[in-house]
Write an enzyme that holds these catalytic residues in place. Structure first.
Site, PDB file in Angstrom:
ATOM      1  N   SER A   1       0.833  -1.196   0.000  1.00  0.00           N
ATOM      2  CA  SER A   1       0.000   0.000   0.000  1.00  0.00           C
ATOM      3  C   SER A   1       0.871   1.251   0.000  1.00  0.00           C
ATOM      4  CB  SER A   1      -0.898   0.007   1.240  1.00  0.00           C
ATOM      5  OG  SER A   1      -0.120   0.190   2.407  1.00  0.00           O
TER       6      SER A   1
ATOM      7  N   GLU B   1       6.850  -0.139  -5.090  1.00  0.00           N
ATOM      8  CA  GLU B   1       5.803  -0.583  -6.015  1.00  0.00           C
ATOM      9  C   GLU B   1       4.514  -0.609  -5.204  1.00  0.00           C
ATOM     10  OE1 GLU B   1       6.175  -0.819  -9.072  1.00  0.00           O
ATOM     11  OE2 GLU B   1       8.281  -1.253  -9.478  1.00  0.00           O
TER      12      GLU B   1
ATOM     13  N   CYS C   1      -2.846  -4.869  -7.979  1.00  0.00           N
ATOM     14  CA  CYS C   1      -2.560  -3.431  -8.075  1.00  0.00           C
ATOM     15  C   CYS C   1      -2.834  -2.915  -9.477  1.00  0.00           C
ATOM     16  CB  CYS C   1      -1.109  -3.154  -7.699  1.00  0.00           C
ATOM     17  SG  CYS C   1      -0.700  -3.521  -5.986  1.00  0.00           S
TER      18      CYS C   1
ATOM     19  N   GLU D   1      -8.479   3.022  -3.677  1.00  0.00           N
ATOM     20  CA  GLU D   1      -8.282   1.757  -4.380  1.00  0.00           C
ATOM     21  C   GLU D   1      -9.221   0.715  -3.784  1.00  0.00           C
ATOM     22  OE1 GLU D   1      -4.723  -1.315  -5.690  1.00  0.00           O
ATOM     23  OE2 GLU D   1      -4.442  -0.084  -3.893  1.00  0.00           O
TER      24      GLU D   1
END
Length: 466
Positions: A208, A229, A263, A360
Site C-alpha cells: 500500500s 511498487e 494493483c 483503491e
C-alpha cells in the site's frame, strides 16, 4: 511465537510456523553479509545457470506450489499454476539476459582515455512483499537481484508464510549458496529495525502507499536506496470506436483477475457517452456470468478474498459509496456462505470523493463512469492520486497511442489489459511509487553505477576538474 496460515475459503488452518527469533534474525543477517562477499564475486555465468535451475525447480513442483498459494490466499488454482510458470519465465529471462544488461557501458570522452560505467552489486537487499501474488512478486525481485550479485532477505506477508518458506526452498534446491536468499518470518513492527541495520544495503516494497511511505521514510533517513511498487486505481478507457466484444471480455478479466486483488487490475471504467449504455449492459451481464466458488475447483473464476477483514473493508467502501449517492448495478453484498467471498460488483453514478472514486478498491468491484468525449475521458483517467497502469480501447491505433501518452501512469496499454512482463520495465508514478522492476531497468536498480576513467597517456598533465 507461531504464525498460522488460514485458508480464506474454509477458515481452516493450513499450517503453523515459528516466527524468526531475534537471535536467528541476527544470524541470518550475518550469513547474508558473508554470502554476499562470495556471491558478488561469483561469475555471472554461474549465477545465470543457477537461475535456470530455479526455473526447473519451479516447473517440476508447479502443482505443489499452486496448491499452496490457493490454500493460503484463495487464488483460483488455474491462475496459481500460471503464476508459477511466470516465475519460471522471469528466471529464464535473466538466465539469458543478465550478463547483457550488466555489461560495462563504454562512453566516449577524451581521446586518450577509456571511460565506462560498471554495474556492481550493493549487498543484502530487504524485500517486503504482499500476499496477492505470493510467488510472482517475490521472484520479480529475486531473479534480477540474485543475477546482479546481490543477496535477498524476504519479509513476506504474514498470511502466506508457507509460500515464503517454499520460495526459499526453491533457491536452495536449485543450488544457490546458503544465505543467498533467506526468509525472515518477522512482524511488521520489526521492519524499521531491519532497514536501519548497517548490514542491509537497500530495500524494496510492494504494498500500500501507506506502507511505502513508512519504508521510504526509514530508508531515506539511512540514505539507503529503495524502490516502491505501491497501489493503483487503473483507468480502463473505452472510446466510441472500441471493438466492443473484445473490450467487454477483457474488461471483465482485467477487473476480476486474482479475485480482483491486483494493483494493476482495471478498477475505474471510463466510458464515453456514445457507447456507455451498450458497454454497461454487456459488462454487467458478463460480470454476472462469472462463477464464484471453491478456488481449488477448475471451473471457478473467482475465489474468496484473501482474509475476512479484507472482504469487510471492501464492503465498507461499497456501502459508503452507495450512501454518497452511487448506484449498484450488480452484487454489492457479501455472499451468504462460509469463507471470505465477495461477489462481482458493478457501481455507477459514483459521485466525486466517494471511496469508489478516490480510493483503491482491492476486490471484485468495478466502477463505471460516463464521460462526454475523449478529452473528458483522459481528464477522468488522470483524476486520481495513483499512477500505476492505464489502458485505452479504440479501433484507431494511432489515436490509442496518442491517448496512452497522455495518461499519468507508469504503464499504458492500447487494446490490452495492463500486465507485467519480464521483458518490460514495471512501475508507477504519483502515489503508486517510484523505481522500476523487470527488464534491464529492474536489474540496474540495486547496483552501483560506477564511472571508471582510464587515462591512456599517464605522463600528460591534465586539468583538474570536478
Amino acid at each position: 511465537m507461531s504464525i498460522e496460515s488460514t485458508n480464506p475459503a474454509t477458515g481452516e488452518v493450513v499450517d503453523t510456523f515459528d516466527e524468526t527469533s531475534s537471535g536467528d534474525r541476527e544470524a541470518h543477517l550475518d550469513r547474508a553479509v558473508e554470502t554476499f562477499e562470495e556471491w558478488s564475486e561469483t561469475p555471472i555465468e554461474r549465477r545465470q545457470r543457477l537461475l535456470s535451475a530455479a526455473a526447473d525447480v519451479l516447473r517440476e513442483n508447479s502443482a505443489e506450489y499452486a496448491e499452496l498459494m490457493t490454500k493460503e490466499m484463495g487464488k483460483p488454482i488455474g491462475q496459481a499454476r500460471d503464476e508459477v510458470e511466470k516465475c519460471a519465465w522471469v528466471c529464464d529471462y535473466y538466465a539469458e539476459h543478465a550478463a547483457e544488461h550488466l555489461d560495462d557501458e563504454v562512453i566516449a570522452s577524451e581521446p586518450e582515455a577509456r571511460t565506462l560505467l560498471s554495474y556492481e552489486p550493493l549487498g543484502p537487499i530487504l524485500a517486503i512483499m504482499p500476499w496477492n501474488f505470493p510467488f510472482w512478486q517475490v521472484f520479480r525481485f529475486a531473479a534480477p537481484n540474485l543475477a546482479a550479485g546481490n543477496v535477498g532477505l524476504l519479509k513476506h506477508a504474514s498470511n502466506v508464510p508457507g509460500c515464503a518458506r517454499a520460495i526459499e526452498d526453491v533457491f536452495r534446491e536449485a543450488g544457490f549458496p546458503e544465505g543467498a536468499f533467506t526468509t525472515l518470518l518477522i512482524s511488521s513492527s520489526e521492519i524499521d529495525e531491519v532497514i536501519e541495520d548497517d548490514r542491509i544495503a537497500g530495500v524494496t516494497i510492494t504494498g500500500s502507499d501507506g506502507a511505502g511511505r513508512s519504508v521510504a521514510e526509514t530508508a531515506g533517513s539511512q540514505l539507503k536506496k529503495n524502490v516502491l511498487e505501491l497501489g493503483g486505481s487503473d483507468p480502463f478507457v473505452v472510446l466510441e470506436d472500441a471493438p466492443m466484444e473484445k473490450t467487454v471480455e477483457t474488461a471483465v478479466q482485467a477487473r476480476l483477475i486474482n479475485n480482483g486483488q491486483s494493483c494493476i487490475a482495471a478498477k475505474r471504467f471510463v466510458v464515453v457517452d456514445e457507447v456507455y449504455d451498450e458497454f454497461l449492459e454487456r459488462f454487467v451481464e458478463e460480470m454476472d456470468a462469472q462463477t464464484v466458488g471453491d478456488p481449488m475447483d477448475e471451473e471457478t473464476d473467482i475465489g474468496p478474498q484473501a482474509r475476512e477483514d479484507l472482504a469487510e473493508e471492501l464492503h465498507e467502501q461499497v456501502e459508503k459509496t452507495l450512501e454518497a449517492g452511487g448506484e449498484c448495478r450488480l452484487g454489492g453484498e457479501p455472499m451468504d456462505r462460509d469463507g471470505a467471498f465477495y461477489p462481482p460488483t458493478v457501481l455507477t453514478d459514483v459521485p466525486e470523493d466517494a471511496p469508489a472514486d478516490q480510493e483503491e478498491l482491492f476486490g471484485p468491484v468495478a466502477t463505471v463512469f460516463r464521460v462526454p468525449d475523449e478529452e473528458a475521458a483522459i481528464e477522468k483517467a488522470n483524476d486520481t492520486r495513483f499512477g500505476l497502469g492505464a489502458s485505452v480501447w479504440t479501433e484507431d491505433l494511432e489515436r490509442g497511442e496518442r491517448v496512452a501518452r497522455q495518461f499519468e501512469s507508469g504503464l499504458a496499454f492500447v487494446n490490452e489489459l495492463v500486465k507485467s512482463d519480464p521483458r518490460l520495465p514495471f512501475g508507477g508514478v504519483k502515489d503508486s511509487g517510484y523505481g522500476r522492476e523487470l527488464a534491464r531497468d529492474g536489474i540496474r536498480e540495486f547496483v552501483n553505477r560506477k564511472t571508471i576513467w582510464v587515462q591512456g597517456d599517464a605522463g600528460e598533465e591534465t586539468e583538474m576538474v570536478e
